[in-house]
Motif scaffolding. Structure first.
Motif, PDB file in Angstrom:
ATOM      1  N   VAL A  24       0.868  -1.177   0.000  1.00  0.00           N
ATOM      2  CA  VAL A  24       0.000   0.000   0.000  1.00  0.00           C
ATOM      3  C   VAL A  24       0.909   1.233   0.000  1.00  0.00           C
ATOM      4  N   TYR A  25       0.325   2.400  -0.203  1.00  0.00           N
ATOM      5  CA  TYR A  25       1.104   3.632  -0.122  1.00  0.00           C
ATOM      6  C   TYR A  25       1.418   3.934   1.346  1.00  0.00           C
ATOM      7  N   SER A 131       0.807   3.148   6.656  1.00  0.00           N
ATOM      8  CA  SER A 131      -0.048   3.432   5.507  1.00  0.00           C
ATOM      9  C   SER A 131      -0.478   4.895   5.493  1.00  0.00           C
ATOM     10  N   ALA A 132      -0.594   5.451   4.293  1.00  0.00           N
ATOM     11  CA  ALA A 132      -0.846   6.886   4.116  1.00  0.00           C
ATOM     12  C   ALA A 132      -2.340   7.183   4.166  1.00  0.00           C
ATOM     13  N   GLY A 136      -6.919   3.804  11.121  1.00  0.00           N
ATOM     14  CA  GLY A 136      -8.079   2.924  11.139  1.00  0.00           C
ATOM     15  C   GLY A 136      -8.862   2.872   9.848  1.00  0.00           C
ATOM     16  N   HIS A 137      -8.601   3.800   8.920  1.00  0.00           N
ATOM     17  CA  HIS A 137      -9.355   3.863   7.671  1.00  0.00           C
ATOM     18  C   HIS A 137      -8.751   2.900   6.642  1.00  0.00           C
ATOM     19  N   VAL A 138      -9.461   2.732   5.527  1.00  0.00           N
ATOM     20  CA  VAL A 138      -9.011   1.851   4.451  1.00  0.00           C
ATOM     21  C   VAL A 138      -7.654   2.325   3.920  1.00  0.00           C
ATOM     22  N   SER A 139      -6.722   1.405   3.764  1.00  0.00           N
ATOM     23  CA  SER A 139      -5.390   1.759   3.282  1.00  0.00           C
ATOM     24  C   SER A 139      -5.446   2.198   1.821  1.00  0.00           C
ATOM     25  N   GLY A 166      -1.491  -4.993  -2.806  1.00  0.00           N
ATOM     26  CA  GLY A 166      -2.778  -4.420  -2.428  1.00  0.00           C
ATOM     27  C   GLY A 166      -3.193  -4.589  -0.982  1.00  0.00           C
ATOM     28  N   VAL A 167      -2.536  -5.465  -0.224  1.00  0.00           N
ATOM     29  CA  VAL A 167      -2.743  -5.534   1.222  1.00  0.00           C
ATOM     30  C   VAL A 167      -1.377  -5.441   1.890  1.00  0.00           C
TER      31      VAL A 167
END
Length: 321
Positions: A24-25, A131-132, A136-139, A166-167
């Motif tokens: 992920v970013y 992760s950017a 707690g939010h979607v990566s 992607g994960v």
């Protein structure tokens, strides 16, 4: 000055840069700069005791950050670095408590994305890079996800295209007597066990149960729209009830949604775990922008190939039927 040179200049000045990896970013800062690391926590809203992973160019940098490095760490680094594997090792004394969450261990990874690998080689140090996204939010798996997430507060984003995995990375602790799987990810449990010729313990069944590491909270990776997950037979009545009541819902299916099932806004996902992992965060973010009151998600099979995806969906769900 091109974007890579601009990113290097900003990182050396203690600023934040969003970087692409194969997972992920990440929201990156100089891992040796306390003020810079503090900026990550402030922008994400991340708890101060939650450790961050240090990204390095390769195994040659391991001794700069870790001590008492076991043979198993060198084997795993040789086999899977650069790649989606994080190793938890005993830290060197100089590693910041802000990076480790005050623990005696540090998480280290050498990402495979060529742009970020070049950045790390030229930076000649370690980058703390969770992760950017807001905590707690979607990566984010695309550059525009990062921009959407932070708006006017967004730092420089190095656009490396969509993330291949992607994960988030697999996390393995080698800080104790036995290797422990803390988080499944892009490197499979079976591949690690085959290389080490020993089974991985599960962190909940080991002395590492109280260890804090990225992505281990029960609630994580969540969209803001309530996400309801379950096997097809279990979520079917709730979907039918919601549609009958005129509720605006989205349905994420595994493969083709059955023709005899309730027909609403259905978003089919691949029935291949690697392809699914690559797309699921983007899909959740797309649906989160809509006006749906709930997202129903048909869970994948409970098989080894789906371990990482199921782990993320379990933590992302607001409820499971």
């Amino acid at each position: 000055m091109n974007e890579l040179e601009l990113a290097l200049a900003r990182l050396r000045a203690g600023e934040l840069v969003a970087i692409p990896t194969e997972t992920v970013y990440g929201l990156a800062a100089d891992a040796a700069n306390l003020d810079a690391v503090a900026r990550i926590f402030a922008l994400k809203g991340r708890p101060a005791d939650h450790p961050v992973i240090v990204h390095i160019a390769g195994s040659a940098q391991l001794p700069q950050w870790a001590r008492d490095i076991p043979d198993s760490a060198w084997k795993l680094a040789e086999a899977f670095w650069p790649g989606p594997l994080t190793l938890i090792l005993k830290r060197q004394p100089h590693v910041l408590d802000a990076v480790t969450g005050g623990q005696d261990t540090v998480g280290l990874r050498a990402p495979a994305h060529p742009l970020t690998h070049e950045l790390l080689v030229r930076f000649d140090g370690g980058l703390a890079a969770p992760s950017a996204n807001r905590f707690g939010h979607v990566s984010p798996t695309r550059a525009h996800h990062v921009r959407d997430e932070f708006g006017a507060e967004c730092p420089l984003v190095l656009d490396g295209g969509p993330c291949d995995v992607g994960v988030e990375s697999t996390i393995v602790s080698l800080a104790g007597e036995h290797p422990v799987l803390l988080r499944p990810g892009g490197v499979t449990r079976e591949a690690i066990e085959a290389l080490l010729n020993t089974p991985l313990l599960h962190h909940q069944d080991s002395a590492s149960a109280k260890m804090r590491a990225s992505g281990l909270l029960d609630s994580h990776y969540s969209p803001r729209t309530p996400l309801v997950t379950g096997e097809y037979a279990n979520i079917l009545p709730a979907i039918e009830q919601a549609l009958a009541a005129g509720e605006p819902i989205a349905i994420i299916s595994i493969g083709t949604w059955p023709a005899h099932g309730p027909q609403g806004d259905v978003y089919p996902m691949p029935d291949n775990p690697e392809q699914y992992a690559r797309l699921i965060y983007d899909k959740l973010r797309q649906l989160d922008k809509q006006t749906y009151s709930r997202i129903f998600l048909q869970l994948p099979p409970i098989t080894p190939g789906w371990l990482a995806v199921n782990d993320r969906l379990r933590r992302a769900a607001h409820s499971r039927i």
